[in-house]
Every structure is written in C-alpha cells, then in structure tokens.
Design an enzyme around this catalytic site. Sequence first.
Site, PDB file in Angstrom:
ATOM      1  N   HIS A  85     -10.964  -3.095   3.044  1.00  0.00           N
ATOM      2  CA  HIS A  85     -11.109  -2.733   4.556  1.00  0.00           C
ATOM      3  C   HIS A  85     -12.146  -1.446   4.881  1.00  0.00           C
ATOM      4  CE1 HIS A  85      -8.154  -0.329   2.790  1.00  0.00           C
ATOM      5  NE2 HIS A  85      -8.322   0.376   3.744  1.00  0.00           N
TER       6      HIS A  85
ATOM      7  N   ASP B 130      -3.275   4.522  -2.348  1.00  0.00           N
ATOM      8  CA  ASP B 130      -4.076   5.197  -1.659  1.00  0.00           C
ATOM      9  C   ASP B 130      -4.624   6.692  -2.157  1.00  0.00           C
ATOM     10  OD1 ASP B 130      -5.515   4.590   1.260  1.00  0.00           O
ATOM     11  OD2 ASP B 130      -4.576   6.650   1.270  1.00  0.00           O
TER      12      ASP B 130
ATOM     13  N   GLU C 242      -6.256   3.904  -6.051  1.00  0.00           N
ATOM     14  CA  GLU C 242      -7.655   3.941  -5.533  1.00  0.00           C
ATOM     15  C   GLU C 242      -8.150   5.540  -5.951  1.00  0.00           C
ATOM     16  OE1 GLU C 242      -9.723   4.005  -1.088  1.00  0.00           O
ATOM     17  OE2 GLU C 242      -7.928   5.058  -1.424  1.00  0.00           O
TER      18      GLU C 242
ATOM     19  N   ASP D 172       0.942  -1.258  -0.023  1.00  0.00           N
ATOM     20  CA  ASP D 172       0.046  -0.036   0.122  1.00  0.00           C
ATOM     21  C   ASP D 172       0.907   1.194   0.062  1.00  0.00           C
ATOM     22  OD1 ASP D 172      -2.424   1.412   0.367  1.00  0.00           O
ATOM     23  OD2 ASP D 172      -3.178  -0.257   1.178  1.00  0.00           O
TER      24      ASP D 172
HETATM   25  C1  NOJ Z   1      -8.031   5.193   1.854  1.00  0.00           C
HETATM   26  C2  NOJ Z   1      -8.064   4.030   2.554  1.00  0.00           C
HETATM   27  O1  NOJ Z   1      -8.451   2.901   2.057  1.00  0.00           O
HETATM   28  C3  NOJ Z   1      -8.662   4.390   3.906  1.00  0.00           C
HETATM   29  O2  NOJ Z   1      -8.543   2.947   4.721  1.00  0.00           O
HETATM   30  C4  NOJ Z   1      -8.120   5.367   4.585  1.00  0.00           C
HETATM   31  O3  NOJ Z   1      -8.717   5.787   5.752  1.00  0.00           O
HETATM   32  C5  NOJ Z   1      -8.012   6.659   3.544  1.00  0.00           C
HETATM   33  N1  NOJ Z   1      -7.512   6.202   2.332  1.00  0.00           N
HETATM   34  C6  NOJ Z   1      -6.889   7.616   4.139  1.00  0.00           C
HETATM   35  O4  NOJ Z   1      -5.506   6.988   3.988  1.00  0.00           O
END
Ligand code: NOJ
Length: 616
Positions: A342, A209, A270, A101
């Site tokens: 998650h 992320d 993401e 990640d």
């Molecule tokens: C996306 C992540 O999947 C999530 O778990 C996180 O809280 C936020 N980005 C901030 O990093």
Amino acid sequence: MSSSRATWWQSAVVYQIYPRSFCDANGDGIGDLPGILARLDYLRHLGVDVLWLSPMFPSPQDDAGYDISNYTDVDPVFGSLADFDLLLAEVHRRGMKLVLDLVVNHTSDEHPWFEASRRGRHDPQRDWYWWRGPRAGMAAGAPGAEPTNWASAFSGSAWQFDEASGEYYLHLFSRKQPDLNWENPQVRSAVYRMMRWWLDRGVDGFRMDVINMISKDPRLPDGIVGSVGSSGFGDGSPFYICGPRIHEFLQEMYAQVFAGRDAQLLTVGEMPGVTVEQARLFTDPDRHEVDMVFQFEHVQIDHGIDKFHPTAFRLVDLKASFGRWQAGLAEVGWNSLYWNNHDQPRVVSRFGDDSDRYRVRSATLLGTVLHLHRGTPYVYQGEELGMTNGVFGSIADFRDIESLNYYAAALAGEGSGAPQPGDPLADETAGGTAVTAAGPGRQPDDSTVLAALRRMSRDNARTPMQWTAGPHAGFSSAEPWIGVNPNHRTVNAEAEYADPDSVYSHYRRLIALRHSHPVVARGSFTMLLPDHEQVYAFLRQLDAEQWLVLGNFSAADVAVPLPDAADWASAELLLGNYPTGEAIGSPPDAPAPARSAELWLRAWECRVYRRTAPPA
Ligand code: NOJ
C-alpha cells in the site's frame, strides 16, 4: 544448500488486503470486512495461503489507519469485532490464515495512552512516549527549538510542540502518530498483552509496521545535515533504525508472545533501511526474533534524494540488489519477496510497461521473476490483475497524507521540494509526463510536483480494487473514497478470472508452482548475467533438479548469452507468457552475432525451464 528447517511459510504465498480499497459491502464508498468476506472464494481460487490485513482498528484515519486509537477493536467504518470473528472463521474454513498489521512504533494521538501521557509532565504515563524540552538555550516553541533536527517521514520536523506542558513529543510519522517509548517496560508489556489477545482470538501472526524503529538511542542526538533530501533537517535514522536494543526487544516479544504456542504462525517485520547483515540476525531461527523482514533496497532503487525525485530504473542495479539479498540469506535467515504494497506505486507502471500493448506481458514477467526467487512472495491486491498506477488530475484527487504534506511543503519551497544543489528533480519522463528540473533558485511549480506524485505517490496503490467493468469497478455501489482507475473497463477480476492468458491466471500458475515444486521454496539460487541490461536470469536447484528463470525487461527482442543456451532451449518449458504454440528462436533478421545465440526472448517475455542438472 541447506534445506534444513523447512517451515510452512517457505512454500506459502501471502496476499495483502488494504481493507479501505478492497471491497465495500455497505455502500459507503469505503471497503470493509464484510466486503472481504464476500471475496474469500476469489482469494482461495487464486491459491494464496495467508491474508495480511492492513489496519482495520479504530483510528482517526490520519494515516489511513496506521494511526491506531484502540488496538483491540474494529473501526466502525470497517465493521465490528463480530464481523472480524466471522471473517477469521471463514478464512480458516477455507484453509487459509490471517495475519494482522501490528503498528506499535507509534499510536494515534487519540489513543488513551497518549491522551494520558499528554495530560502533564507528572502523569504516570508521561514516559510512555518521547517527551523532551526545547533545545538548550532556546525558548520553548521558538523556531528551531525542537529537541533534535530530525525530519518526520511526512515532511516537517519530527517534533510537535505541546503548549500546555512546554515540551515536545516525537513523531517519526505524522504529528498524530506519537512514537511509543519502548524503553519503558510498561509499554512493552501492554503491547505484548495486546498481541496475545489477538493470537488467543485465533489470528495467525503479525506484519510488524516499521518494527526496526522501536529502539531509539535514548540520547536522541542530532543527525547530520545535508544527508537527507529535506533541507535544514538532519538524518536522525542512525539513531532510530535498528537501534541499540532492537534485538533484545524482539527476543523479548518472542518469549512473551509467541514461545510455546504450537500454532503455525507468521511474523514479518517491516524494516526500512535494514541491511542484509542485520536481516540475517533478525531472521536467524535460532535467535527467535521474526520469521522474515521486508527490506527496502529494491523499492528505493529508483529514488534520488528522496522518493519524489526519482531516477531512471536500471535493471543491473535491481539484480545486484536482489542477488546480494539472495546470497546473504542463503544459509541462515529468510527473504520476503514483494514488488507492491500500500506504500509503493504499482510495479507494472514502475519497472514494467503499462501500455495496452505490454501491460499483460510485463506484469506476468514481473510476477514470474519475483515469485521464483528464494523467499516468501507477497501479492498486493490488484497486482494479480496487473493493476496500474492511478490517474490523478490535480492535487484534489490525492488522499494520502505523505503526498499532501509533500505537495504543500514543496510549493512553499520547504523540505526536499525546495531546490537542492545538484537537484536531480528529474532528468527523465514519467509515464509520458515530463518531470522538469527545479534548478537552483527556482521553486518547483504545481505541475512538477504533481508529476512526481503521479509517479511515486502511495495513492497509486490505494485506488479501488477493480472487480468488474461496471460502475465504480464493482468495488462499491457509491462514489469511492478515492478515484477508480478508468482502465477498470478492461483491467478487472471478472474479465481475468477465467481467461487463461490473463495476469490473474498467470499468478495462479505461479502460486501453484511454489506449492507443488520444492525447488521453488527450498532450492539454491544463482544469479546469471548480472551485467546484462535487459535480461534477468537465474538458476534454482534442489538435488538434481535445475530450473532456469528468464525475463526480458524490455520491448526489444534479445538473445540470452548463456554458454549452455542450446541445452536449455531443448529443456522442458514449464511456464511462459507467450502462447506455447508460437515458434521460439532467433529472428531471421537478427544481426550476425546475435543470430548465433540459441535462446531468444521476445518483448517482455519470461520463460521457466527445467532440466536435470548436468554433473558438476
Ligand atoms: C509503514 C506503513 O506501511 C505506512 O503505510 C505507514 O504510513 C507508516 N509505516 C507509519 O505507520
């Protein structure tokens, strides 16, 4: 259908591990890297090709590791760098890959970069983050003096006041996650250096992320008020989602980090709020940005003004969304396919039926429908067992910062928890618990807010992996950091592993189908029956081979009204979720119009047929 440029990840399946909740080897109640190592054969047996690890880097754990204070080490709670190296070697030895990640929209406020930056206005690293003075004409620190009206994803303002310097820093997530300023070239080089460090160590790529938030409109304009759920805040997202330099930054990253490496790597960005058109640009191989993106449309399909004001799920909306994404990325670009991660509630509790009667059927149906789309499927730990949402008695059972902050804000009558005009806080039942409406002038009470959290909280995904029926579900020898779901007595890996009718065995079959039939990875996709409220139906085709995928998203028997249903009914049945010996046909007491149909599906039934395509 263009099937050119086939790359290895088109026929791969990725499995996401959330280290904190996967397997605890050292008995402290928190999962760790040696725990993952101990379970690699289970993952190999499932057949997955790539493992994606959620963050295991040093972190104050304000946002469960998505707040990183050192990018090039392992948090002692998860193990050591030596544990990581061993894990990586053992993953590779089993023919799998490991993806990390990459959380570089923000760091922890305890990262040395931020510690330097907050030292004062003249620190050389001040500009590594977004610092701004108060709103013009207002005193620093005064209510409403934040530089913009943006909301943080975790409730409250996106700006934190720093008494010492009289300025504010931007944090789109928690106040312990300050946003990096990607306008600064030093920031970008530091990130690229770190990424090369991990690739040189042998990792096989990155899940990035909220990567479409790294480019912000440097003017930082106010957002329009009223368009987001949080009362009083404006919607800043047009100024930080897919901002002006996002493609430039990703292309630069590609050139500086990935270009010229001959290893088979994977990058997935993401991207909340990304559109199909943007995704096509991000994933066009000629542009050298990322291999695929996680889009959010289908996991927001049941959101009202926000996720904690859910609306009823409508299958036609889901099909319309997936159908557009399949069509939009058919010729150029590539989809990722996921129900869970998650951050999402468990899909069998959300779009399926997690009752004892239908859990297995609906979980296998959901897996089948998803995996046979065109794109790379992601399995989130426990999804292959049909794990359900957790059981949370009171707020004390929740751990996630988003849920805890939302609860506090809602009970204080702030943000989206406060009554909104025309608030859809709810009009339906959530898992047997009524989500009652908070009408104008009323403050939501504890039970209303808890009902919303039970349904949508990220903690639903984070309860410990259910390995056995034994104490703590075999996850740990100690009390886990978050409660185990009591249904681990029946829903667990040990029980499912060798059972041919289990969700686990069904996922194995699905993964094997992708590996052995090129039509799954490379075939064209055609959505059928888009307006049907119960049936999900689509065709896949490669050369003369045609597959029909069917799913009944309900507990009621249903006819599949396809013009060539009779032909399909006599085609080869490749996969289903009912015992194959059972008769397939129209129920004798079916109403007349339905009786004429040739194809019927029983409760939560899925079927996959194969035939030679008829001449066009
Ligand atoms: C996306 C992540 O999947 C999530 O778990 C996180 O809280 C936020 N980005 C901030 O990093």
